[in-house]
Write an enzyme that holds these catalytic residues in place. Structure first.
Site, PDB file in Angstrom:
ATOM      1  CB  CYS A  13      57.662  27.708 -17.314  1.00  0.00           C
ATOM      2  SG  CYS A  13      57.300  29.407 -17.846  1.00  0.00           S
ATOM      3  CG  ASP A 406      63.418   0.416 -53.480  1.00  0.00           C
ATOM      4  OD1 ASP A 406      63.036   0.156 -54.632  1.00  0.00           O
ATOM      5  OD2 ASP A 406      64.605   0.393 -53.122  1.00  0.00           O
TER       6      ASP A 406
END
Length: 704
Positions: A13, A406
């Protein structure tokens, strides 16, 4: 600092991963630790080599297993799953027999049989829960196994006291056995489902080609380890062979399995002129391949490395949930004790309610909610050529309201194209020959347009940064560059008028002069990438603003911004982009998309950043998401994936919290109901399973 990567077995777990992380962090020489339950892996940042063995010993002492490679991980998981299946079937059969005897046979033989069978189910089939719980207690770590072991043992011990007539009337041997059975059932389904979710990453690890067939200059074939293949080596690929490198196909036609990248099971037809990635499997045909990258720099290697790292990194949300899960078990044990004391002196009722509280609470559902969804998102991204370096990227991307782009190489093509020129054929060829000596994008575009293969110029070349170049050959002096460089030359007006006429379509201009006389000019354009408009329209539909930040001249940037109908800022230096971004962050979460050296600072500063695989190394190091293809639709996919992942995580967390919020008071008797222990165990198992199945929607969703 040194990095140690380990594959870890026997974790049952999320709290197991937390226990390993907590214990190994305390070791001397360990700087940082990140353990992934969903990935069965751990990464350790070490100050020195001596800590390696201590880490391995500590993991073993905690009851977990060190696995030596990906293959051993698969074998170990397969073996664990088979063993789990056997124990589940045995527990199911024995528990069913016990239930029948409990309900219909009331004699000494029935009670004796229930005792024996429950002992087998609890302490053999459920041995793993007790072993893990005891080792956890030794190192002060409480996990789901602690609750299961404590609950089933309490039920067995209570029934044993009834069996020997110390107190009480009802035997709960079958109930104790059913607790183990239902938890095993939930664990088996969870593990089987989780293993399927990890198939992609395991497949990546197994795709590596061990050998390569190198074609020598004399035509002979030399076999060598794939890791020694160099750029520009010529390779032969035949049927059933895996490409060891990324490369360009020179000759041949073949059907190729590219499912490790695209997820598409149908083979793809590849022919001369096409590119191919490392890991591609030749289904039929033969290919002659020119390596474009070393094997270790291939798309496959980047995928393997980044998928591994990304799945181990933890976002702020995961760290918060991990902390809650770590204290959750302790809180439940204290709460169960309070419930027990509340119902006294009715010992039977007190016992049942306390037991139900222990068994119904589910830390696993809480712990799995975020990491499993992110692991599946990493897989879905990788299959679509998207590498998520930062696990928090998807969380942040869903909050973005401003995207800064850009221009060159991002919204526009990396290469320039010649729109027109007014040079004679002889002068244009001379210009192209000179430009072959320069690495500038403008120079490359002109040389490519001239279709020249070789250049034998031996003159002297001088660069004038930001203006152009000066070339001396014999007694001739050539200037190639912008208007400032050639402003004192004759016949400039005619060239300027010609370039002005081209400005709307091709704002980038180059003048060419010889011995102080302007021979003419070349107009170049930088065209949009084909999907740029679609991306901007998609962002607009999501009410996300787009802005261009570029270092190019204003006319060139304005042309692109006009085509996309978005705002822009031109002539920006790296520090200008950084400052603009910093100011804008006061109002919005910002995504920056760029690929150049001058974008690195902005990529790092942005809340989230995206770059391309062909970007500069500094840009790639500074970014959160890398697109493995020059395809702007992948950015759209990133936004959709982020939104889908966020929705699934939200639903997982809502379920995990609401389940515990409702079920714990239910088990405690707050709604005037009494819940049997084995039914509480079944509800706990189904809770984890619900989270796993909901997360798998990311894998199965065909809408994106």
């Amino acid at each position: 600092m040194k990095e140690l990567r380990l594959k870890i077995g026997k974790m049952t777990c999320v709290n197991c991963a937390n226990a390993i992380e907590k214990a190994t962090k305390k070791l001397e020489g360990v700087e940082e630790v990140s353990i992934s339950y969903t990935n069965s892996s751990g990464v350790f940042l070490l100050k020195n080599e001596n800590a390696k063995e201590e880490i391995k010993n500590k993991i073993s002492q905690l009851g977990f297993e060190i696995l030596h490679d990906e293959q051993s991980v698969e074998k170990a998981k397969e073996k664990e799953l088979k063993h789990l299946k056997f124990k589940l079937l045995l527990a199911l059969v024995l528990s069913s027999v016990m239930m029948l005897f409990e309900m219909f046979v009331f004699n000494a033989f029935s009670y004796n049989l229930q005792l024996i069978l429950s002992f087998i189910v609890i302490f053999y089939c459920g041995f793993g829960f007790f072993s893990s719980a005891l080792k956890g207690l030794r190192y002060k770590n409480l996990t789901m196994n602690t609750l299961v072991a404590l609950g089933s043992f309490s039920a067995f011990l209570y029934s044993l006291c009834v069996y020997f007539k110390l107190f009480g009337e009802h035997l709960y041997f079958s109930g104790a056995a059913m607790i183990i059975t239902f938890v095993l059932l939930g664990k088996f389904i969870e593990e089987k489902t989780k293993n399927k979710a990890q198939i992609y990453q395991n497949k990546l690890q197994n795709l590596e080609a061990k050998k390569a067939k190198l074609i020598l200059e004399n035509g002979e074939i030399k076999e060598l380890p794939s890791s020694f293949v160099k750029v520009n080596d010529i390779l032969q690929l035949c049927k059933d062979e895996i490409s060891p490198v990324d490369g360009l196909i020179l000759e041949g036609t073949a059907e190729v399995d590219m499912s490790f990248l695209s997820g598409e099971f149908m083979p793809v037809l590849k022919k001369a002129g096409d590119t191919i990635e490392a890991g591609a499997l030749i289904i039929s045909g033969n290919l002659k391949l020119k390596a474009s990258k070393k094997a270790m720099d291939s798309t496959l290697e980047q995928l393997k490395n980044l998928v591994f790292k990304a799945s181990l990194s933890k976002s702020p949300l995961i760290r918060l949930i991990d902390k809650i899960s770590a204290y959750f078990v302790g809180f439940i044990i204290i709460l169960a004790l309070i419930v027990f004391l509340f119902y006294l002196p009715n010992f039977n009722q007190a016992f049942l309610h306390a037991l139900a509280v222990l068994l119904i609470s589910c830390p696993c559902a809480l712990g799995l909610a975020t990491p499993l969804a992110l692991a599946l998102a990493f897989e879905r991204g990788a299959k679509n050529f998207i590498l998520l370096k930062n696990p928090a990227a998807l969380e942040i991307l869903s909050q973005v309201k401003l995207v800064l782009f850009d221009k060159t190489g991002t919204l526009t093509q990396n290469t320039l194209t010649i729109f027109n020129h007014n040079l004679s054929e002889e002068n244009f060829l001379k210009l192209a020959q000179i430009q072959s000596l320069s690495p500038h994008p403008i120079a490359k575009a002109i040389f490519k347009a001239a279709n020249l293969k070789e250049n034998h110029l031996k003159g002297e070349l001088n660069h004038h940064i930001g203006k152009g170049i000066l070339y001396k050959e014999n007694e001739n002096i050539y200037l190639i560059g912008n208007e400032e460089l050639v402003k004192d030359t004759k016949n400039l007006k005619a060239a300027k008028e010609f370039l002005n006429s081209c400005e709307e379509n091709a704002p980038i201009r180059v003048y060419f002069t010889k011995n102080g006389i302007c021979l003419g000019g070349v107009a170049l354009s930088n065209v949009l990438k084909k999907d740029a408009r679609d991306l901007v329209n998609f962002l607009n539909s999501k009410e996300i603003q787009s802005v261009i930040l570029s270092g190019d001249n204003e006319k060139s940037v304005a042309k692109i911004a006009k085509e996309l109908q978005i705002k822009f800022h031109a002539k920006m230096k790296p520090e200008d982009k950084f400052n603009f971004l910093q100011k804008a962050q006061e109002k919005h979460k910002i995504l920056f998309v760029g690929d150049g050296l001058n974008d690195a600072a902005a990529l790092k500063k942005a809340d989230i950043s995206i770059s391309f695989s062909e970007a500069s190394e500094l840009a790639k190091k500074s970014t959160d998401i890398i697109l493995m293809r020059e395809d702007l639709t992948l950015i759209k996919f990133c936004f959709i994936l982020a939104q889908k992942t966020k929705s699934i995580i939200k639903l997982n967390l809502f379920w995990a919290f609401s389940y515990n919020l409702f079920s714990i008071p239910l088990a405690a008797g707050a709604f005037s109901l009494s819940l049997s222990p084995h039914l509480a165990a079944l509800m706990m198992s189904l809770s984890s399973l619900a989270v796993v199945l909901n997360s798998l929607r990311l894998k199965m969703d065909k809408t994106f």
